[in-house]
Design an enzyme around this catalytic site. Sequence first.
Site, PDB file in Angstrom:
ATOM      1  N   CYS A 172       1.093  -1.302   0.414  1.00 56.42           N
ATOM      2  CA  CYS A 172       0.264  -0.194  -0.057  1.00 56.42           C
ATOM      3  C   CYS A 172       1.429   1.698   0.430  1.00 56.42           C
ATOM      4  O   CYS A 172       1.651   1.255   0.991  1.00 56.42           O
ATOM      5  CB  CYS A 172      -0.965   0.092   0.971  1.00 56.42           C
ATOM      6  SG  CYS A 172      -1.706   1.591   1.598  1.00 56.42           S
ATOM      7  N   CYS A 191       1.311   3.704   3.337  1.00 60.30           N
ATOM      8  CA  CYS A 191       1.224   2.175   4.708  1.00 60.30           C
ATOM      9  C   CYS A 191       3.005   2.444   4.216  1.00 60.30           C
ATOM     10  O   CYS A 191       3.695   2.693   4.906  1.00 60.30           O
ATOM     11  CB  CYS A 191       0.474   1.366   4.340  1.00 60.30           C
ATOM     12  SG  CYS A 191      -1.001   1.188   4.466  1.00 60.30           S
TER      13      CYS A 191
END
Length: 257
Positions: free
Chosen positions: A179, A182
């Site tokens: 991600c 992330c």
Amino acid sequence: PEGCLLRAGALTITAAQLAAEQEKAPERARGIWQTHPFFMLEQFAIRQLLVAEARAWAAKANGETADLTEERLINTYLNSVADSAVVSDAELTAFYEANTAMMGGMSYEQVAKDLRAYLLDEKRQEVVDGHIRTLSARTTVELDAVWVAARAAAELNNPVDQARRAGKPALVKFGAQGCQACDMMVPILKELKETYAGKCPVLEIDVRAESILAARYGISSIPVLVLFDDKGREIYRHVGFIAKDALVEQLAQHGVR
């Protein structure tokens, strides 16, 4: 009453009902339900309480619900709740200025429309998540204390709940490798772990490996950062990427220095 696991207003859930729900679950999910029966009870109760709220909302709005499935009814209701979310020009500008590195050299005018849609989606999700988390503030929920106590140790045997019981503030990031937002948070959190060592544990939870834990904390998009105070109470939540300076400022505002 005997055999009743949960009571909330007109809603009651018995051990027999919970067992019947477990039998309806896909075979691969049954092991999870057996390991986490309290989570299963919570999810079942949330759904029933949301259905009750949705029907009351529809009746007040003179909406037709007879032809709607429970899923559609809940989604329609939660979409109406999310309609309160707005993104101001000031918020949009502040986000752009705090995340210029993510913009690929594009100007504010070039990305403003897409950024507004992105931030609005985040805010709508935050509104919905907050509405679900506060269900028990709108309806008194009673539980079978003996049944809960017998399962508490297993349910709380995880890094997040252990940190919440340690008597210190704790910052938790729910995310997953791959991600983009992330991954951008990884070096920031590494620095914060060193900065707040001994004062505020900084944890990273992989939502793919800890799906039940993520669901327990209402994680529906990633990354999500949650700050708990020294008594284990949630005091701050942020969805999406946040720059280090902005995160440090939020921590300071909540007493973590």
